[in-house]
Design a protein around this motif. Structure first.
Motif, PDB file in Angstrom:
ATOM      1  N   CYS A 133       9.228 -14.621   2.657  1.00  0.00           N
ATOM      2  CA  CYS A 133      10.552 -15.247   2.681  1.00  0.00           C
ATOM      3  C   CYS A 133      10.835 -15.784   4.082  1.00  0.00           C
ATOM      4  N   THR A 134      11.633 -16.818   4.151  1.00  0.00           N
ATOM      5  CA  THR A 134      11.865 -17.460   5.443  1.00  0.00           C
ATOM      6  C   THR A 134      13.288 -18.007   5.498  1.00  0.00           C
ATOM      7  N   PRO A 135      13.930 -17.958   6.665  1.00  0.00           N
ATOM      8  CA  PRO A 135      15.358 -18.294   6.773  1.00  0.00           C
ATOM      9  C   PRO A 135      15.691 -19.723   6.354  1.00  0.00           C
ATOM     10  N   ASN A 136      14.703 -20.634   6.413  1.00  0.00           N
ATOM     11  CA  ASN A 136      15.013 -22.025   6.100  1.00  0.00           C
ATOM     12  C   ASN A 136      14.792 -22.373   4.627  1.00  0.00           C
ATOM     13  N   TYR A 137      14.420 -21.378   3.827  1.00  0.00           N
ATOM     14  CA  TYR A 137      14.151 -21.629   2.412  1.00  0.00           C
ATOM     15  C   TYR A 137      15.241 -21.000   1.557  1.00  0.00           C
ATOM     16  N   PHE A 138      15.900 -21.832   0.753  1.00  0.00           N
ATOM     17  CA  PHE A 138      16.941 -21.352  -0.158  1.00  0.00           C
ATOM     18  C   PHE A 138      16.547 -21.700  -1.587  1.00  0.00           C
ATOM     19  N   ASN A 139      16.553 -20.711  -2.472  1.00  0.00           N
ATOM     20  CA  ASN A 139      16.244 -20.996  -3.859  1.00  0.00           C
ATOM     21  C   ASN A 139      17.542 -21.037  -4.665  1.00  0.00           C
ATOM     22  N   ALA A 140      17.903 -22.227  -5.148  1.00  0.00           N
ATOM     23  CA  ALA A 140      19.160 -22.384  -5.886  1.00  0.00           C
ATOM     24  C   ALA A 140      18.933 -22.316  -7.389  1.00  0.00           C
ATOM     25  N   ALA A 141      17.723 -21.879  -7.816  1.00  0.00           N
ATOM     26  CA  ALA A 141      17.415 -21.870  -9.248  1.00  0.00           C
ATOM     27  C   ALA A 141      17.213 -20.435  -9.735  1.00  0.00           C
ATOM     28  N   TYR A 142      16.024 -19.904  -9.555  1.00  0.00           N
ATOM     29  CA  TYR A 142      15.674 -18.555 -10.031  1.00  0.00           C
ATOM     30  C   TYR A 142      14.346 -18.214  -9.386  1.00  0.00           C
ATOM     31  N   GLN A 143      14.056 -16.926  -9.296  1.00  0.00           N
ATOM     32  CA  GLN A 143      12.701 -16.517  -8.932  1.00  0.00           C
ATOM     33  C   GLN A 143      11.904 -16.495 -10.244  1.00  0.00           C
ATOM     34  N   ASN A 144      10.649 -17.001 -10.204  1.00  0.00           N
ATOM     35  CA  ASN A 144       9.887 -17.230 -11.443  1.00  0.00           C
ATOM     36  C   ASN A 144       9.894 -16.059 -12.423  1.00  0.00           C
ATOM     37  N   ASP A 145       9.674 -14.837 -11.916  1.00  0.00           N
ATOM     38  CA  ASP A 145       9.554 -13.697 -12.819  1.00  0.00           C
ATOM     39  C   ASP A 145      10.831 -13.435 -13.619  1.00  0.00           C
ATOM     40  N   ALA A 310      27.681 -26.642   2.389  1.00  0.00           N
ATOM     41  CA  ALA A 310      27.264 -26.184   3.710  1.00  0.00           C
ATOM     42  C   ALA A 310      27.466 -27.269   4.762  1.00  0.00           C
ATOM     43  N   LEU A 311      27.206 -28.531   4.372  1.00  0.00           N
ATOM     44  CA  LEU A 311      27.392 -29.637   5.324  1.00  0.00           C
ATOM     45  C   LEU A 311      28.867 -29.783   5.709  1.00  0.00           C
ATOM     46  N   ALA A 312      29.759 -29.461   4.768  1.00  0.00           N
ATOM     47  CA  ALA A 312      31.191 -29.561   5.052  1.00  0.00           C
ATOM     48  C   ALA A 312      31.636 -28.443   5.988  1.00  0.00           C
ATOM     49  N   ALA A 313      30.908 -27.324   5.955  1.00  0.00           N
ATOM     50  CA  ALA A 313      31.353 -26.164   6.741  1.00  0.00           C
ATOM     51  C   ALA A 313      30.682 -26.095   8.108  1.00  0.00           C
ATOM     52  N   ALA A 314      29.507 -26.687   8.263  1.00  0.00           N
ATOM     53  CA  ALA A 314      28.788 -26.522   9.525  1.00  0.00           C
ATOM     54  C   ALA A 314      27.974 -27.768   9.847  1.00  0.00           C
ATOM     55  N   ASP A 315      27.613 -27.902  11.125  1.00  0.00           N
ATOM     56  CA  ASP A 315      26.787 -29.012  11.569  1.00  0.00           C
ATOM     57  C   ASP A 315      25.317 -28.619  11.410  1.00  0.00           C
ATOM     58  N   ILE A 316      24.548 -29.466  10.748  1.00  0.00           N
ATOM     59  CA  ILE A 316      23.163 -29.103  10.482  1.00  0.00           C
ATOM     60  C   ILE A 316      22.327 -29.033  11.753  1.00  0.00           C
ATOM     61  N   LEU A 319      21.365 -25.118  13.530  1.00  0.00           N
ATOM     62  CA  LEU A 319      20.712 -24.524  12.362  1.00  0.00           C
ATOM     63  C   LEU A 319      21.219 -23.125  11.977  1.00  0.00           C
ATOM     64  N   PRO A 320      21.364 -22.212  12.947  1.00  0.00           N
ATOM     65  CA  PRO A 320      21.848 -20.876  12.540  1.00  0.00           C
ATOM     66  C   PRO A 320      23.201 -20.953  11.833  1.00  0.00           C
ATOM     67  N   ALA A 321      24.110 -21.767  12.353  1.00  0.00           N
ATOM     68  CA  ALA A 321      25.420 -21.894  11.721  1.00  0.00           C
ATOM     69  C   ALA A 321      25.283 -22.522  10.334  1.00  0.00           C
ATOM     70  N   PHE A 322      24.415 -23.516  10.230  1.00  0.00           N
ATOM     71  CA  PHE A 322      24.226 -24.181   8.946  1.00  0.00           C
ATOM     72  C   PHE A 322      23.642 -23.217   7.917  1.00  0.00           C
ATOM     73  N   ARG A 323      22.689 -22.408   8.367  1.00  0.00           N
ATOM     74  CA  ARG A 323      22.095 -21.436   7.444  1.00  0.00           C
ATOM     75  C   ARG A 323      23.129 -20.425   6.962  1.00  0.00           C
ATOM     76  N   THR A 324      24.013 -20.012   7.875  1.00  0.00           N
ATOM     77  CA  THR A 324      25.069 -19.088   7.482  1.00  0.00           C
ATOM     78  C   THR A 324      25.948 -19.725   6.408  1.00  0.00           C
ATOM     79  N   MET A 326      25.039 -22.025   4.328  1.00  0.00           N
ATOM     80  CA  MET A 326      24.261 -22.090   3.085  1.00  0.00           C
ATOM     81  C   MET A 326      24.283 -20.730   2.375  1.00  0.00           C
ATOM     82  N   ARG A 327      24.085 -19.671   3.158  1.00  0.00           N
ATOM     83  CA  ARG A 327      24.033 -18.329   2.547  1.00  0.00           C
ATOM     84  C   ARG A 327      25.353 -17.962   1.881  1.00  0.00           C
ATOM     85  N   ALA A 328      26.445 -18.509   2.413  1.00  0.00           N
ATOM     86  CA  ALA A 328      27.751 -18.200   1.827  1.00  0.00           C
ATOM     87  C   ALA A 328      27.850 -18.746   0.400  1.00  0.00           C
ATOM     88  N   ALA A 329      27.098 -19.798   0.112  1.00  0.00           N
ATOM     89  CA  ALA A 329      27.072 -20.407  -1.225  1.00  0.00           C
ATOM     90  C   ALA A 329      28.495 -20.630  -1.755  1.00  0.00           C
TER      91      ALA A 329
END
Lengths: 385, 305, 325
Positions: A133-145, A310-316, A319-324, A326-329
């Protein structure tokens, strides 16, 4: 030395050149690269992802995103080359769109190591959910299993006790059977691997007939599922089928035909879900494209709205702020409740859907809940918190 | 394993083999008469299936669809023969390979533009729906009908080649091209006709199989490669060889998928056996091909040419 | 021989262009252009390999993707074992290109010898179909063999290393690929001029006569086929490092088609034909792939046009009709 640290050390040289031109002025739209399959046998899925994503952009009225779309022809090398170009010469800061796990595995590790955000609108390979897993990867669908785990869990609800299970002989197929068995409590009447791209299932259907099973679980995505269902309908066998959504999603249902009626399939979304975001989405999709949306379109629609929020909430460029952000979803998902786990994969409900005919059009209707707030098993292997 | 299951698998193998025969017969005929290797044969199979599905959906009648699919494939075949392939008979195989490879790209993309990116629906006709009781096993009626169709077409093709004037010309063309031109036969028209015939057979196979498979872009290439294996085994240019090769490939492929996982199931855990058995089964027909090559490099029934 | 000298001039322009364009890109800060040039060099090298079988030997192999993929898998598998520090068949893995390349060439050479030994029992159209079928068998094996990723393929997390260079930098990797391509071209030129090359061409033109003057056609063709597979395998190993990924689709039949396309577009049998062909193909993909989702239609039409109306390929168009120079 973990995979991730080695990666970032090794790719430092590349990311240096890649981020040179990335610091654009604030008001400029952010370039999002959408790499998906628009040619060949799998084009239907890619078209739905592209359409769902674009619909979200046009419905939002936002001009925060400059979208670049390109066809990967379902080939990993092609996807890698397009990703490199989008990052290095078009300065894309976010990538998305890939349908298939094997293409995602080719693109995601190196793209995220170059400080590009990747949002998955469909594939969720286990490698990216667990230790990789890596901080820059977001899965907005499902994990395969999880889709197949939901089938296993719901098979218990339906009282199946002796199930015949079958999938193509490739990693996603093996994962599917493993996922099903993880939650299924009954016994197995048989276990079969088919060939990837197989079109004739006579030999398998004969064995199902002879097995004495009380039900069947299949994972046969794309054309394989269509072929299997057609041939199954002609076989005279009348066992109930349970499956993950892939073979019974809106993109293939018209081709499967009435033989799909009554099949129970599991997914994290259903077109009849009763929330405002979903109703607007389904109506908007039908109006814009003249057909019902598939689960892929729904996931892409959510991916776009996630990025916009995420773009509305933070400047890309921070990156750390943008990732935060994104995580808030913090967006209205068409699935209702949606949040990220520690590995940035969804924690969400999974539903059982039944194939029904509404005014002569085959579609899915929700009939039950397989899991509530379900998280994938790999999350515990992920070092992120 | 019961006798009924075994019998059912043998029938399945025969049915697969007869459909492969329809594909291979056209390919081998075109090679025998014109000396042309046609990689785009699989695209004609796809065209047959798409037009059949579209026409059946529009008219509500499978049989009209079948005619439309066969006719569309034959017409497409004639069109590409006249516009492209005709110029390539005197070229080396390399140019033919590249041109027909290009045709695959063009025809696949045109099909996608014409019919959309999603797979099409095509159902078995009501009269052939359901199963029949064969005494010891229930078997899908449509598959039985496919076996009948395949045998009927094979018989028709044999009659055409053995008994008609066109057949005489085709056989003459295989032996000596200059000769039949000298006899006053319009060789250009003959070639177009033979190509359209081969294309129509591929289209017919696509339409028939389309009712029990997914009608989608790219459906033709896996079948094309199987047809190549059939022709290599049977001998290029030989219709009889295509028949024998197709039945061998059909039965051995089906039986391999059926029996190998069971065989390994005696030695190892079930899901592992299923995986290894399936992997080996997918290679079985190529092993067969290699074995035939070692024994008879020109195939089982080498054509005289 | 004005045609001959014109071809030399075209070759020089191609070699210089392939070096100068990425050099400009390095200066202009366009790393993707360097990546593209690297891709062209690697595909050209694969074409140089195929050209020995196809252009010199007249053996139309529609299965060279198998060797390309095998080379790529050797790079991927050795790199993975080096990364995880586990042995493979009792030997250590490696992340050194100079170790990986010989192994990749050895294994693709062995595979080419085995497939060639069977396929060369036939010729012509048989040969085309058999090589395609065997390549497809290798492809199915790669898909269903779970140990190295199956259909998911095998990532190479960090590119394999070359002494004195940082291969993660696009320009450094380009230099490696360009260098290997030049060595491959030089080898190919030497082979053409050698007695072996003469024998190979004699067999292509008339196997009976060649046999009559004491040449063993089967042995010579099989050797050429093995060498051809080895060079294509080497290109595969490089491609795995460029994309940092190995997948079965590298050995699927469309890849075999692409390699043939590269040779014909450039000019069959021409020394620099694969370089020209790879440049045209990659340029086309990048230009049209971004413009329209129907780019494959246009690619097909261009290929048809090239077969029907430009028989000598690009170099043939510029340098005149003389073939197999």
């Amino acid at each position: 030395m973990t995979i991730r640290t080695t990666l970032s050390a090794g790719l430092a040289a590349m990311s240096l050149t890649a981020t040179l031109g990335a610091s654009t002025a604030l008001a400029d739209p952010v370039t999002v690269g959408l790499i998906t399959t628009l040619s060949g046998g799998g084009a239907g899925l890619g078209v739905d992802i592209r359409d769902g994503f674009q619909l979200a952009l046009s419905m939002s009225g936002s001009d925060a995103i400059h979208l670049v779309v390109e066809d990967d022809a379902q080939r990993p090398e092609q996807a890698v080359q397009i990703a490199d170009r989008m990052i290095q010469s078009e300065r894309a800061q976010i990538l998305t769109g890939i349908v298939w796990s094997n293409l995602a595995m080719a693109v995601v590790p190196s793209a995220t190591a170059q400080d590009v955000i990747y949002v998955s609108p469909n594939a969720g390979p286990s490698q990216l959910a667990g230790a990789g897993c890596t901080p820059n990867y977001f899965n907005a669908a499902y994990q395969n299993d999880t889709m197949h785990e939901a089938s296993g869990a719901y098979a218990n609800v339906l009282g199946y006790e002796n199930t015949f299970i079958m999938a193509p002989n490739y990693p996603a197929g093996i994962d599917a059977l493993t996922g099903f068995k993880r939650y299924f409590e009954g016994s197995l009447a048989g276990e079969l691997f088919t060939q990837l791209g197989q079109t004739d299932f006579a030999a398998e259907i004969a064995q199902i007939r002879a097995s004495g099973a009380d039900s069947i679980f299949i994972f046969e995505p794309g054309g394989m599922g269509i072929s299997f269902m057609r041939q199954y309908a002609q076989s005279g066998i009348d066992l109930p089928i349970i499956s993950a959504a892939f073979s019974f999603s809106q993109d293939v249902l018209p081709a499967v035909g009435d033989s799909a009626l009554g099949v129970i399939n599991t997914a994290e979304w259903s077109p009849d879900m009763d929330n405002a975001a979903n109703q607007a989405f389904v109506a908007g999709f039908q109006e814009a494209y003249g057909r019902l949306p598939s689960v892929y379109a729904a996931q892409a629609f959510d991916s776009a709205n996630l990025i916009l929020s995420a773009l509305a909430a933070a400047d890309i460029n921070d990156l750390p702020a943008f990732r935060t952000a994104m995580r808030a979803a913090d967006f209205d998902s068409v699935r209702g409740a949606f949040r990220f786990g520690n590995n940035q994969h969804p924690i969400q409900n999974y539903y059982a859907r039944e194939v029904v005919s509404v005014d002569g059009v085959l579609t899915n209707r929700m009939v039950g809940t397989a899991f509530e707030d379900h998280q994938d098993v790999y999350a515990t292997d992920c070092a992120m918190e | 394993m019961t006798a009924a299951l075994f019998l059912e698998q043998v029938l399945n193998g025969l049915q697969l083999g007869l459909m492969l025969f329809l594909m291979s017969a056209g390919l081998t005929l075109v090679f025998g008469v014109m000396g042309l290797i046609n990689l785009a044969h699989g695209s004609l199979y796809m065209i047959g299936a798409f037009f059949c599905a579209a026409a059946a959906a529009a008219s509500g009648n499978f049989w009209l669809g079948l005619i439309a699919g066969t006719a569309a494939a034959a017409a497409a075949g004639a069109l590409i023969e006249v516009t492209v392939l005709r110029r390539l008979y005197d070229r080396d195989h390399l140019d033919q390979v590249l041109a027909t490879f290009a045709l695959i790209l063009v025809l696949s993309e045109l099909t996608k533009i014409g019919f959309g990116p999603f797979p099409l629906f095509l159902d078995v006709p009501p009269i052939l729906s359901g199963t029949v009781n064969l005494g010891i096993a229930h078997y899908p009626l449509y598959r039985l009908a496919l076996i009948g169709f395949g045998l009927a077409v094979a018989l028709g093709l044999w009659l055409l080649i053995a008994r008609t004037r066109l057949g005489i010309r085709i056989r003459a063309g295989e032996n000596d091209r200059e000769m039949i031109a000298a006899l006053g036969v319009n060789i250009r028209a003959l070639y177009t006709l033979v190509f359209a015939l081969g294309a129509g057979l591929a289209g017919l196979a696509g339409a028939l199989v389309g009712a029990v498979q997914s009608v989608q872009v790219g459906m033709g290439e896996p079948v094309l490669i199987l047809a190549f294996v059939v022709i290599v085994i049977g001998g290029i240019g030989s219709i009889k060889g295509a028949m024998v090769g197709a039945l061998m490939v059909g039965v051995i492929d089906t039986m391999g998928r059926f029996l190998l996982p069971r065989l390994f199931g005696h030695f190892m855990e079930q899901s592992q056996a299923a995986g290894i058995g399936a992997a080996l089964a997918s290679m079985l027909i190529y092993v067969l091909m290699a074995a035939v090559l070692v024994i008879r490099p020109k195939g089982l029934f080498p054509a005289h040419a | 021989m004005p045609e001959k000298s014109r071809e030399y001039a075209v070759n020089a322009v191609l070699a210089l262009g392939l070096l100068l364009v990425p050099l400009w890109a390095l200066w202009a800060g366009e790393p993707f252009t360097i990546t593209l040039a690297t891709r062209i060099a690697i595909l050209a090298l694969a074409g140089v390999g195929l050209n020995i079988a196809l252009g010199l030997g007249g053996m139309v192999s529609f299965g060279h993707a198998a060797y390309f993929g095998i080379g790529a898998y050797v790079a991927g598998i050795l790199a993975q074992h080096a990364f995880l520090n586990t042995p493979v068949l009792g030997l250590p893995g490696s992340n050194q290109m100079l170790t990986i390349w010989p192994v990749a060439m050895l294994i693709s050479g062995v595979m080419a010898t085995a497939i060639g030994a069977l396929s060369l029992r036939t010729s012509g159209i048989f040969f085309i179909m058999i090589t395609l079928a065997f390549a497809q068998m290798v492809f199915y094996f790669a898909i269903s063999w779970p140990a190295y990723g199956g259909e998911d393929g095998l990532p190479i997390y960090v590119r394999n290393q070359f002494p004195g260079l940082n291969t993660m930098r696009p320009w450094d990797l380009f230099l490696v690929a360009f260098g290997v391509l030049m060595v491959g071209l030089a080898f190919s030129a030497l082979l053409r001029g050698s007695r072996f090359g003469a024998a190979l061409m004699a067999i292509r033109q008339n196997p009976e006569r060649a046999a009559a003057v004491g040449i063993n056609p089967y042995g010579v063709q099989l050797t050429a086929f093995a060498i051809s597979g080895m060079i294509t395998g080497l290109a595969g190993a490089l491609m795995a490092d460029l994309t940092r990924f190995t997948s079965p689709s590298m050995m699927a039949w469309p890849m075999s088609g692409e390699l043939i396309v590269i040779i014909i577009l450039g000019g069959t049998g021409r020394l620099f034909g694969p370089v020209a062909g790879a440049a045209i193909l990659v340029g086309f993909e990048v230009t049209f792939g971004g413009m329209t989702e129907h780019w494959k239609l246009w690619l097909g039409l261009v290929l048809l046009g090239a077969v029907l109306f430009a028989r000598g390929g690009l170099i043939g168009l510029i340098a005149g009709k003389e073939r197999h120079g």
